[in-house]
Design a protein around this motif. Structure first.
Motif, mmCIF file in Angstrom:
data_model
loop_
_atom_site.group_PDB
_atom_site.id
_atom_site.type_symbol
_atom_site.label_atom_id
_atom_site.label_comp_id
_atom_site.label_asym_id
_atom_site.label_seq_id
_atom_site.Cartn_x
_atom_site.Cartn_y
_atom_site.Cartn_z
ATOM 1 N N ALA A 1 0.869 -1.187 0.000
ATOM 2 C CA ALA A 1 0.000 0.000 0.000
ATOM 3 C C ALA A 1 0.902 1.231 0.000
ATOM 4 C CB ALA A 1 -0.923 -0.002 1.210
ATOM 5 N N PRO A 2 1.248 1.774 -1.178
ATOM 6 C CA PRO A 2 2.213 2.875 -1.249
ATOM 7 C C PRO A 2 1.797 4.121 -0.477
ATOM 8 C CG PRO A 2 1.092 2.529 -3.364
ATOM 9 C CD PRO A 2 0.757 1.381 -2.491
ATOM 10 N N GLU A 3 0.501 4.502 -0.523
ATOM 11 C CA GLU A 3 0.068 5.706 0.187
ATOM 12 C C GLU A 3 0.179 5.568 1.700
ATOM 13 O OE1 GLU A 3 -2.351 5.608 -3.660
ATOM 14 O OE2 GLU A 3 -1.744 4.201 -2.104
ATOM 15 N N LEU A 4 0.071 4.333 2.187
ATOM 16 C CA LEU A 4 0.141 4.099 3.629
ATOM 17 C C LEU A 4 1.540 3.675 4.084
ATOM 18 C CD1 LEU A 4 -3.216 2.121 4.089
ATOM 19 C CD2 LEU A 4 -2.806 4.550 4.520
ATOM 20 N N GLY A 5 2.436 3.468 3.119
ATOM 21 C CA GLY A 5 3.791 3.031 3.459
ATOM 22 C C GLY A 5 3.843 1.615 4.004
ATOM 23 N N ILE A 6 2.931 0.775 3.553
ATOM 24 C CA ILE A 6 2.855 -0.608 4.062
ATOM 25 C C ILE A 6 3.434 -1.584 3.052
ATOM 26 C CG2 ILE A 6 1.289 -2.479 4.715
ATOM 27 C CD1 ILE A 6 -0.602 -0.391 5.849
ATOM 28 N N GLU A 7 4.365 -2.417 3.509
ATOM 29 C CA GLU A 7 4.934 -3.505 2.717
ATOM 30 C C GLU A 7 4.981 -4.742 3.616
ATOM 31 O OE1 GLU A 7 8.715 -2.499 1.095
ATOM 32 O OE2 GLU A 7 8.025 -0.641 0.145
ATOM 33 N N LEU A 8 4.123 -5.720 3.319
ATOM 34 C CA LEU A 8 4.030 -6.921 4.156
ATOM 35 C C LEU A 8 4.428 -8.171 3.376
ATOM 36 C CD1 LEU A 8 0.629 -6.307 5.999
ATOM 37 C CD2 LEU A 8 2.933 -5.862 6.856
ATOM 38 N N SER A 9 5.293 -8.986 3.998
ATOM 39 C CA SER A 9 5.654 -10.305 3.475
ATOM 40 C C SER A 9 5.308 -11.324 4.545
ATOM 41 C CB SER A 9 7.141 -10.378 3.133
ATOM 42 O OG SER A 9 7.454 -9.584 2.022
ATOM 43 N N ILE A 10 4.281 -12.115 4.315
ATOM 44 C CA ILE A 10 3.787 -13.034 5.346
ATOM 45 C C ILE A 10 3.794 -14.461 4.813
ATOM 46 C CG2 ILE A 10 1.818 -13.642 6.806
ATOM 47 C CD1 ILE A 10 0.987 -10.700 6.701
ATOM 48 N N ARG A 11 4.448 -15.335 5.549
ATOM 49 C CA ARG A 11 4.455 -16.752 5.176
ATOM 50 C C ARG A 11 3.204 -17.423 5.733
ATOM 51 N NH1 ARG A 11 8.933 -21.217 6.996
ATOM 52 N NH2 ARG A 11 7.785 -23.054 6.248
ATOM 53 N N VAL A 12 2.543 -18.209 4.871
ATOM 54 C CA VAL A 12 1.298 -18.894 5.227
ATOM 55 C C VAL A 12 1.603 -20.376 5.452
ATOM 56 C CG1 VAL A 12 -1.111 -19.244 4.510
ATOM 57 C CG2 VAL A 12 0.118 -17.222 3.752
ATOM 58 N N THR A 13 0.677 -21.087 6.045
ATOM 59 C CA THR A 13 0.827 -22.518 6.306
ATOM 60 C C THR A 13 1.286 -23.263 5.052
ATOM 61 O OG1 THR A 13 -0.940 -22.397 7.940
ATOM 62 C CG2 THR A 13 -0.362 -24.591 7.132
ATOM 63 N N ASP A 14 2.306 -24.088 5.212
ATOM 64 C CA ASP A 14 2.841 -24.853 4.084
ATOM 65 C C ASP A 14 1.773 -25.745 3.458
ATOM 66 O OD1 ASP A 14 5.259 -23.706 4.636
ATOM 67 O OD2 ASP A 14 6.112 -25.468 5.642
ATOM 68 N N LYS A 15 1.932 -25.973 2.169
ATOM 69 C CA LYS A 15 1.087 -26.874 1.365
ATOM 70 C C LYS A 15 -0.281 -26.302 1.021
ATOM 71 C CE LYS A 15 3.312 -31.111 3.039
ATOM 72 N NZ LYS A 15 3.096 -32.447 3.633
ATOM 73 N N CYS A 16 -0.561 -25.077 1.464
ATOM 74 C CA CYS A 16 -1.794 -24.439 1.007
ATOM 75 C C CYS A 16 -1.669 -24.115 -0.483
ATOM 76 C CB CYS A 16 -2.046 -23.145 1.788
ATOM 77 S SG CYS A 16 -2.731 -23.395 3.422
#
Length: 436
Positions: A292-307
């Motif tokens: 979200a460039p206007e909010l300055g948000i950069e998220l990298s989130i790992r999710v449960t494997d094999k999904c």
């Protein structure tokens, strides 16, 4: 289905074959009959045609099991190479008929009868072997493993294991009080003494199968209804304007320009949140990215494997909506995703990941009551849209995270994929052992 029955009495093999072939022609959608075959059909007597097309009220003769002999006579194994002989069918269609007419019957109730004696189960294996030999035109001394590999058919024991595990995956979504699941739970605290004539029933055997295929710790999404009544929900605002404007495969540059134009003109006063999902097929790691460039948000989130990637895309959209709900932008927001399947699921309300769909629709409902205009817009992937490329990069970066920050359960379709992968590996290992 109508088959020979008493009509076989006093008739030659050729007449029997013609009767069966006529039936297959009338009930099948494939078009394998040659001109010679059609001419032969016309020579049959009217009473035989009438007996097949209108059996009348006495249908007792029509319930006789379909036999391999009739299967062979009707289909003639495969097309003959003899001069002037053009009737018969090929391996592909014969295998299709085997799967529809024979394998489907063998599969029915296999989760229950898998506890039968070895002698009874071997009888079914002989039926499979003979049917496949007919379909492939193989000789009698063809090894079973070679026949199964050529036909692309699992050994019956492996297939029963697959169907048993799939049944378990389907029923897990109904909760612990569902009768089969209660029996499985009770079997954990009891022992079963196996003998030659008495093998473990379903509720006991499933525990060993889960251990064998590393599915013991798998948690499957429970079925539930949305707590918000459907008549109180507002239809989610989604858009696929870019999809219908141009084809990115034919003209990716035009797709990029149209996408940027729509984003700039249509959502000029809204904050833009890009989402994406990614999966490493080798390690089975799954991640999502939110930008979200206007909010300055950069998220990298790992999710449960094999999904699946589809799951990570839906979770990313849900998290993006929560960001909107927390920040409450006065001009509203637009969620930009390249997952068309996710968008279609949100529109229809039907999905294999119904929990995520309910979460998304409920958040959209909350935003609507707060008068925060929010739209989910489709954008094409991999056409150099800066925001989408950034979200894609963040999703791939998440695959390297050592910690899973978003734990989720699996849909039954995702578990089906795990089961297939594991059973196929067992089949391949068996083939390699035979090769040695």
């Amino acid at each position: 289905m109508p088959i020979l029955g008493k009509q076989a009495e006093g008739r030659t093999n050729a007449e029997k074959a013609n009767i069966l072939a006529n039936h297959f022609k009338n009930t099948s959608s494939n078009d394998n009959c040659t001109k010679t075959f059609l001419e032969n059909k016309k020579q049959k007597s009217p009473d035989i045609i009438a007996a097949i097309s209108d059996p009348g009220s006495n249908t007792s003769d029509l319930n006789i099991p379909f036999t391999l002999t009739e299967y062979r006579r009707a289909l003639k194994q495969k097309k003959s190479t003899s001069p002037g002989n053009t009737w018969g069918t090929n391996k592909k269609h014969l295998l299709k008929l085997y799967r529809v007419l024979i394998r489907s019957i063998i599969d029915y109730g296999s989760q229950v009868y898998d506890s039968a004696s070895d002698n009874a189960l071997h009888a079914l294996e002989r039926i499979q072997y003979k049917a496949l030999r007919v379909a492939l035109g193989a000789t009698k001394n063809t090894p079973t493993v070679s026949l199964l590999a050529e036909a692309g058919e699992q050994p019956l024991q492996l297939r029963r294991n697959t169907l048993t595990l799939k049944y378990w995956a389907r029923t897990q979504g109904h909760g612990t009080q569902f009768p089969p699941n209660k029996l499985i739970t009770q079997a954990k605290h009891t022992t079963f003494k196996k003998t030659k004539q008495h093998k473990p029933p379903y509720n006991h055997k499933i525990h060993s199968l889960l251990s064998e295929h590393n599915l013991n710790n798998i948690k499957i999404t429970q079925f539930h209804t949305n707590p918000t009544p459907p008549w109180k929900l507002v239809a989610p605002k989604t858009s696929t304007d870019i999809l219908h404007s141009t084809d990115k495969k034919e003209n990716p540059i035009a797709a990029k320009n149209i996408a940027l134009s729509i984003i700039h003109d249509k959502y000029k006063n809204r904050i833009q949140i890009y989402t994406d999902g990614s999966k490493n097929q080798t390690t089975d790691r799954v991640g999502l990215g939110i930008y979200a460039p206007e909010l300055g948000i950069e998220l990298s989130i790992r999710v449960t494997d094999k999904c699946s990637v589809y799951t990570s895309e839906l979770i990313a959209i849900g998290l993006a909506l929560r960001i909107v709900d927390e920040t409450k932008p006065p001009g509203g927001a637009v969620i930009l995703t390249d997952s068309l399947s996710s968008l279609q699921s949100i529109e229809s309300g039907h999905s294999t990941r119904i929990t995520e769909i309910h979460s998304i629709t409920n958040t959209l409902q909350s935003l609507h009551t707060q008068n925060i205009h929010t739209t989910i817009e489709y954008i094409p992937a991999h056409v150099d849209i800066p925001g989408n490329d950034m979200a894609d990069s963040l999703a791939k970066k998440a695959l390297d995270n050592q910690t899973i920050l978003c734990n989720t359960t699996y849909s039954k379709e995702e578990v089906y994929s795990m089961i297939k992968k594991s059973v196929d590996k067992s089949w391949a290992d068996t083939w390699l052992q035979v090769g040695r």
